[in-house]
Design a protein around this motif. Structure first.
Motif, short mmCIF file in Angstrom:
data_model
loop_
_atom_site.label_atom_id
_atom_site.label_comp_id
_atom_site.label_asym_id
_atom_site.label_seq_id
_atom_site.Cartn_x
_atom_site.Cartn_y
_atom_site.Cartn_z
N THR A 158 10.96 -3.66 -13.37
CA THR A 158 10.51 -4.81 -14.15
C THR A 158 9.23 -4.54 -14.93
O THR A 158 8.85 -5.33 -15.79
CB THR A 158 10.30 -6.03 -13.23
N TYR A 159 8.52 -3.45 -14.60
CA TYR A 159 7.35 -3.02 -15.37
C TYR A 159 7.59 -1.57 -15.77
O TYR A 159 7.55 -0.67 -14.94
CB TYR A 159 6.06 -3.14 -14.53
N LEU A 160 7.85 -1.35 -17.04
CA LEU A 160 8.32 -0.05 -17.50
C LEU A 160 7.21 0.99 -17.63
O LEU A 160 7.49 2.17 -17.77
CB LEU A 160 9.02 -0.21 -18.86
N SER A 161 5.94 0.57 -17.56
CA SER A 161 4.83 1.49 -17.80
C SER A 161 4.21 2.06 -16.54
O SER A 161 3.15 2.69 -16.60
CB SER A 161 3.75 0.78 -18.64
N GLY A 162 4.81 1.83 -15.38
CA GLY A 162 4.28 2.37 -14.14
C GLY A 162 5.13 1.95 -12.96
O GLY A 162 5.91 1.01 -13.06
N LYS A 163 4.98 2.65 -11.85
CA LYS A 163 5.78 2.38 -10.66
C LYS A 163 4.91 1.83 -9.54
O LYS A 163 3.69 2.00 -9.53
CB LYS A 163 6.47 3.66 -10.18
N ALA A 164 5.56 1.19 -8.56
CA ALA A 164 4.89 0.72 -7.36
C ALA A 164 5.14 1.72 -6.23
O ALA A 164 6.20 2.37 -6.18
CB ALA A 164 5.39 -0.67 -6.96
N TYR A 165 4.16 1.82 -5.32
CA TYR A 165 4.23 2.76 -4.21
C TYR A 165 3.75 2.09 -2.93
O TYR A 165 3.08 1.05 -2.97
CB TYR A 165 3.35 3.98 -4.48
N PHE A 166 4.07 2.72 -1.79
CA PHE A 166 3.54 2.25 -0.51
C PHE A 166 3.27 3.44 0.40
O PHE A 166 3.81 4.53 0.23
CB PHE A 166 4.50 1.26 0.15
N ILE A 167 2.41 3.20 1.40
CA ILE A 167 2.17 4.11 2.51
C ILE A 167 2.26 3.27 3.77
O ILE A 167 1.69 2.16 3.82
CB ILE A 167 0.78 4.76 2.42
N ALA A 168 2.96 3.75 4.79
CA ALA A 168 3.08 3.01 6.05
C ALA A 168 3.17 3.97 7.21
O ALA A 168 3.73 5.07 7.08
CB ALA A 168 4.30 2.08 6.02
N ARG A 169 2.63 3.56 8.35
CA ARG A 169 2.70 4.36 9.57
C ARG A 169 4.17 4.65 9.90
O ARG A 169 5.03 3.78 9.79
CB ARG A 169 2.05 3.62 10.73
N GLY A 170 4.44 5.91 10.30
CA GLY A 170 5.81 6.31 10.60
C GLY A 170 6.48 7.03 9.45
O GLY A 170 7.54 7.62 9.62
N ASN A 171 5.87 6.98 8.26
CA ASN A 171 6.37 7.70 7.08
C ASN A 171 5.41 8.85 6.76
O ASN A 171 4.32 8.92 7.33
CB ASN A 171 6.46 6.76 5.87
#
Length: 197
Positions: A158-171
């Motif tokens: 839905t936003y073509l100029s960048g991506k969303a990311y995450f960091i979580a315990r266990g990954n």
């Protein structure tokens, strides 16, 4: 009348201070945004998995970063930290150019069916040149029940100029692109405001 001598170094300091330009007083303008929010799609910032989120965005022009808006409710968090980072190959790289901590209770308003956008204003606005940046959302939990609820954008790019990311315990301990259960990418819902030069 008594004359007070002024050294050359004093004169340079005074002159230099007089020539320093103050931050602009123009109203902030939206520099990047993705306003779609899906209900009831929400997740936790912090909590038992110590989740963090990031959204890469583009600034079209130089300016002073004023504030970021995100759909979050932080009744259970002591502090929500928002940082603006530089990016490498489209991913946040840990180089922080602006930081703001907000007490969780200040972000406790709750609308229905989603909380709506909450403003995180930067007390010391950073002067940023045009280009690619990311904002990151972190809750440093002392207890597992410290978290902010974050509402997400609908599935899809839905936003073509960048991506969303995450960091979580266990990954793996690095930024992972944010996908939904069906493997479709998601962006965060957000607005970034800048005071133009």
């Amino acid at each position: 009348m008594r004359c007070i001598p002024i050294s050359l170094s004093t004169l340079v300091l005074v002159t230099g201070a007089a020539m320093a330009a103050p931050p602009p007083t123009q109203p902030p303008r939206v520099a990047a945004e993705q306003l779609l929010i899906e209900s009831p799609a929400n997740t936790d910032i912090g909590g038992s998995a110590s989740q963090r989120f990031a959204q890469v965005f583009q600034l079209p022009a130089d300016g002073y970063l004023s504030h970021v808006m995100v759909p979050a409710n932080c009744a259970s968090a002591r502090v929500l930290r928002v940082e603006i980072e530089r990016t490498t190959a489209g991913v946040p790289n840990g180089v922080v150019v602006a930081r703001q901590d907000v007490p969780g209770p200040a972000l406790n308003a709750y609308g229905y069916p989603v909380p709506g956008m909450r403003m995180i204003e930067f007390i010391q606005p950073a002067l940023l040149s045009r280009g690619e940046y990311a904002f990151t959302l972190t809750v440093s939990a002392l207890r597992r029940n410290e978290y902010c609820m974050l509402w997400l954008a609908p599935a899809g790019d839905t936003y073509l100029s960048g991506k969303a990311y995450f960091i979580a315990r266990g990954n793996p301990p690095n930024w992972i692109e944010l996908f939904d259960a069906a493997g479709t990418p998601r962006d965060l819902a957000f607005q970034v405001f800048v005071r133009p030069l």
